[in-house]
Design a protein around this motif. Structure first.
Motif, PDB file in Angstrom:
ATOM      1  N   SER A  83      38.087  -2.400  29.710  1.00  0.00           N
ATOM      2  CA  SER A  83      38.626  -3.456  30.342  1.00  0.00           C
ATOM      3  C   SER A  83      40.029  -3.799  29.196  1.00  0.00           C
ATOM      4  O   SER A  83      39.645  -3.875  27.988  1.00  0.00           O
ATOM      5  CB  SER A  83      37.747  -4.984  30.504  1.00  0.00           C
ATOM      6  N   LEU A  84      41.234  -3.598  29.827  1.00  0.00           N
ATOM      7  CA  LEU A  84      42.177  -3.565  28.740  1.00  0.00           C
ATOM      8  C   LEU A  84      42.286  -5.293  28.375  1.00  0.00           C
ATOM      9  O   LEU A  84      42.312  -6.052  28.944  1.00  0.00           O
ATOM     10  CB  LEU A  84      43.581  -3.567  29.539  1.00  0.00           C
ATOM     11  N   VAL A  85      42.226  -5.382  26.902  1.00  0.00           N
ATOM     12  CA  VAL A  85      42.244  -6.562  26.336  1.00  0.00           C
ATOM     13  C   VAL A  85      43.603  -6.810  25.192  1.00  0.00           C
ATOM     14  O   VAL A  85      43.532  -7.779  24.832  1.00  0.00           O
ATOM     15  CB  VAL A  85      41.046  -6.876  25.554  1.00  0.00           C
ATOM     16  N   ASP A  86      44.320  -5.800  25.131  1.00  0.00           N
ATOM     17  CA  ASP A  86      45.306  -5.567  24.225  1.00  0.00           C
ATOM     18  C   ASP A  86      46.579  -5.078  24.783  1.00  0.00           C
ATOM     19  O   ASP A  86      46.533  -4.438  25.664  1.00  0.00           O
ATOM     20  CB  ASP A  86      45.018  -5.372  22.906  1.00  0.00           C
ATOM     21  N   PHE A 113      44.201  -2.107  14.621  1.00  0.00           N
ATOM     22  CA  PHE A 113      44.584  -2.979  15.610  1.00  0.00           C
ATOM     23  C   PHE A 113      43.953  -4.266  14.968  1.00  0.00           C
ATOM     24  O   PHE A 113      42.511  -4.382  14.963  1.00  0.00           O
ATOM     25  CB  PHE A 113      44.068  -2.811  16.896  1.00  0.00           C
ATOM     26  N   ALA A 114      44.603  -5.253  15.072  1.00  0.00           N
ATOM     27  CA  ALA A 114      44.043  -6.594  14.860  1.00  0.00           C
ATOM     28  C   ALA A 114      43.702  -7.216  16.071  1.00  0.00           C
ATOM     29  O   ALA A 114      44.113  -6.943  16.962  1.00  0.00           O
ATOM     30  CB  ALA A 114      45.407  -7.584  14.203  1.00  0.00           C
ATOM     31  N   TYR A 115      42.555  -7.920  16.164  1.00  0.00           N
ATOM     32  CA  TYR A 115      41.958  -8.293  17.313  1.00  0.00           C
ATOM     33  C   TYR A 115      42.212  -9.923  17.234  1.00  0.00           C
ATOM     34  O   TYR A 115      41.812 -10.432  16.312  1.00  0.00           O
ATOM     35  CB  TYR A 115      40.702  -7.745  17.809  1.00  0.00           C
ATOM     36  N   THR A 116      42.140 -10.660  18.432  1.00  0.00           N
ATOM     37  CA  THR A 116      42.072 -12.002  18.515  1.00  0.00           C
ATOM     38  C   THR A 116      40.599 -12.589  18.802  1.00  0.00           C
ATOM     39  O   THR A 116      39.914 -11.775  19.149  1.00  0.00           O
ATOM     40  CB  THR A 116      42.968 -12.593  19.469  1.00  0.00           C
ATOM     41  N   ALA A 122      36.374 -11.288  25.438  1.00  0.00           N
ATOM     42  CA  ALA A 122      36.374 -10.573  26.477  1.00  0.00           C
ATOM     43  C   ALA A 122      35.625  -9.119  25.997  1.00  0.00           C
ATOM     44  O   ALA A 122      35.236  -8.614  27.070  1.00  0.00           O
ATOM     45  CB  ALA A 122      37.846  -9.884  26.651  1.00  0.00           C
ATOM     46  N   ALA A 123      35.024  -8.940  24.924  1.00  0.00           N
ATOM     47  CA  ALA A 123      34.583  -7.880  24.666  1.00  0.00           C
ATOM     48  C   ALA A 123      32.826  -8.409  24.565  1.00  0.00           C
ATOM     49  O   ALA A 123      31.953  -7.728  23.780  1.00  0.00           O
ATOM     50  CB  ALA A 123      34.426  -7.170  23.309  1.00  0.00           C
ATOM     51  N   GLY A 124      32.729  -9.362  24.981  1.00  0.00           N
ATOM     52  CA  GLY A 124      31.310 -10.010  24.943  1.00  0.00           C
ATOM     53  C   GLY A 124      30.894 -10.805  23.608  1.00  0.00           C
ATOM     54  O   GLY A 124      29.712 -11.078  23.363  1.00  0.00           O
ATOM     55  N   GLY A 125      31.882 -10.984  22.892  1.00  0.00           N
ATOM     56  CA  GLY A 125      31.646 -11.789  21.645  1.00  0.00           C
ATOM     57  C   GLY A 125      31.264 -10.758  20.525  1.00  0.00           C
ATOM     58  O   GLY A 125      30.778 -10.988  19.235  1.00  0.00           O
ATOM     59  N   ASP A 126      31.137  -9.187  20.794  1.00  0.00           N
ATOM     60  CA  ASP A 126      30.729  -8.442  19.794  1.00  0.00           C
ATOM     61  C   ASP A 126      31.730  -7.107  19.688  1.00  0.00           C
ATOM     62  O   ASP A 126      32.095  -6.647  20.517  1.00  0.00           O
ATOM     63  CB  ASP A 126      29.291  -7.630  20.443  1.00  0.00           C
ATOM     64  N   PRO A 127      32.090  -7.231  18.375  1.00  0.00           N
ATOM     65  CA  PRO A 127      33.280  -6.455  18.067  1.00  0.00           C
ATOM     66  C   PRO A 127      32.907  -4.875  18.105  1.00  0.00           C
ATOM     67  O   PRO A 127      33.717  -4.013  18.336  1.00  0.00           O
ATOM     68  CB  PRO A 127      33.320  -6.581  16.561  1.00  0.00           C
ATOM     69  N   THR A 128      31.483  -4.687  18.187  1.00  0.00           N
ATOM     70  CA  THR A 128      31.137  -3.114  18.789  1.00  0.00           C
ATOM     71  C   THR A 128      31.395  -2.903  20.115  1.00  0.00           C
ATOM     72  O   THR A 128      31.262  -1.468  20.031  1.00  0.00           O
ATOM     73  CB  THR A 128      29.621  -2.919  18.249  1.00  0.00           C
ATOM     74  N   ASN A 129      31.788  -3.746  20.849  1.00  0.00           N
ATOM     75  CA  ASN A 129      32.048  -3.514  22.179  1.00  0.00           C
ATOM     76  C   ASN A 129      33.570  -3.174  22.353  1.00  0.00           C
ATOM     77  O   ASN A 129      34.366  -2.497  23.383  1.00  0.00           O
ATOM     78  CB  ASN A 129      31.962  -4.668  23.126  1.00  0.00           C
ATOM     79  N   LEU A 130      34.469  -3.425  21.352  1.00  0.00           N
ATOM     80  CA  LEU A 130      35.878  -3.295  21.330  1.00  0.00           C
ATOM     81  C   LEU A 130      35.957  -1.617  20.677  1.00  0.00           C
ATOM     82  O   LEU A 130      35.514  -1.232  19.852  1.00  0.00           O
ATOM     83  CB  LEU A 130      36.646  -4.069  20.181  1.00  0.00           C
ATOM     84  N   GLN A 155      39.529  -9.496  11.183  1.00  0.00           N
ATOM     85  CA  GLN A 155      39.551  -9.212  12.535  1.00  0.00           C
ATOM     86  C   GLN A 155      40.453  -7.989  12.889  1.00  0.00           C
ATOM     87  O   GLN A 155      41.275  -7.905  13.643  1.00  0.00           O
ATOM     88  CB  GLN A 155      39.959 -10.454  13.413  1.00  0.00           C
ATOM     89  N   GLN A 156      40.028  -6.803  12.578  1.00  0.00           N
ATOM     90  CA  GLN A 156      40.694  -5.636  12.544  1.00  0.00           C
ATOM     91  C   GLN A 156      39.909  -4.541  12.862  1.00  0.00           C
ATOM     92  O   GLN A 156      38.380  -4.438  12.462  1.00  0.00           O
ATOM     93  CB  GLN A 156      41.332  -5.344  11.180  1.00  0.00           C
ATOM     94  N   ILE A 157      40.138  -3.522  13.689  1.00  0.00           N
ATOM     95  CA  ILE A 157      39.210  -2.559  14.202  1.00  0.00           C
ATOM     96  C   ILE A 157      40.256  -1.019  13.935  1.00  0.00           C
ATOM     97  O   ILE A 157      41.372  -1.107  14.128  1.00  0.00           O
ATOM     98  CB  ILE A 157      38.848  -2.457  15.694  1.00  0.00           C
ATOM     99  N   CYS A 158      39.758  -0.133  13.335  1.00  0.00           N
ATOM    100  CA  CYS A 158      40.361   1.104  12.498  1.00  0.00           C
ATOM    101  C   CYS A 158      39.633   2.365  12.929  1.00  0.00           C
ATOM    102  O   CYS A 158      38.516   2.294  13.063  1.00  0.00           O
ATOM    103  CB  CYS A 158      40.733   0.940  11.260  1.00  0.00           C
ATOM    104  N   VAL A 159      40.494   3.328  13.035  1.00  0.00           N
ATOM    105  CA  VAL A 159      40.020   4.537  13.259  1.00  0.00           C
ATOM    106  C   VAL A 159      40.898   5.676  12.705  1.00  0.00           C
ATOM    107  O   VAL A 159      42.255   5.278  12.596  1.00  0.00           O
ATOM    108  CB  VAL A 159      39.835   5.226  14.917  1.00  0.00           C
TER     109      VAL A 159
END
Length: 182
Positions: A83-86, A113-116, A122-130, A155-159
């Protein structure tokens, strides 16, 4: 007598000739460009929340990284399972000669990517779903997991990535609903 070279001297009409001016270049709204050198560097786009970190040796001196958020109508759809969230962004890196650099496999670049709170919801409250997704909506769409890290405080996810194209953060859509009740 003063002679202005912009005026035609061969006729009596004195028609002015055009004075050369620099061509104006428009920068797309929200686009960020940053210089990166052979010793590395960081380029961030505040609007999209994207930060690129180049390690030493990833690019040559004089390289330019461009992060461009896509606007409505340019944004692709996203494939099944996400699901597109950003915002979707396009990233292009060019060397000093203007050539597009496409292979960073020897020195992967860190993309964050910073996330809000809304995106996390939208990811079910779980950052592992982002997930950070490359080429959303295209046949080679896929989540990138190389050296994946989530910083809940920032509040950031990186790869780590080895090439650039279009990128976004998406929420994994569950394949089945949880069993509730007896």
């Amino acid at each position: 007598m003063f002679h202005d070279t912009r005026w035609a001297s061969s006729t009596l009409s004195q028609v002015p000739t055009a004075v050369p001016t620099a061509a104006a270049t428009a920068t797309p709204v929200g686009q960020t460009q940053g210089a990166v050198s052979s010793s590395g560097g960081t380029v961030s786009n505040v609007i999209s929340g994207v930060t690129l970190t180049f390690p030493p040796g990833a690019v040559s001196d004089g390289s330019i990284a461009t992060i461009s958020p896509l606007t409505v109508g340019e944004t692709p759809t996203i494939g099944a399972g996400f699901s597109l969230v950003d915002t979707v962004v396009e990233i292009i890196v060019r060397d000093a000669g203007g050539n597009v650099l496409s292979d960073f496999s020897a020195n992967p670049v860190r993309i964050c990517f910073a996330y809000t709170a809304g995106q996390l919801l939208a990811a079910g409250g779980d950052p592992t779903n982002l997930e950070i997704v490359r080429n959303p909506g295209l046949t080679d769409e896929g989540a990138i997991t190389s050296n994946r890290a989530v910083d809940n405080t920032a509040q950031q996810i990186c790869v780590d990535v080895t090439r650039f194209s279009t990128w976004t953060v998406a929420a994994r859509v569950p394949t089945a609903l949880p069993v509730t009740g007896t």
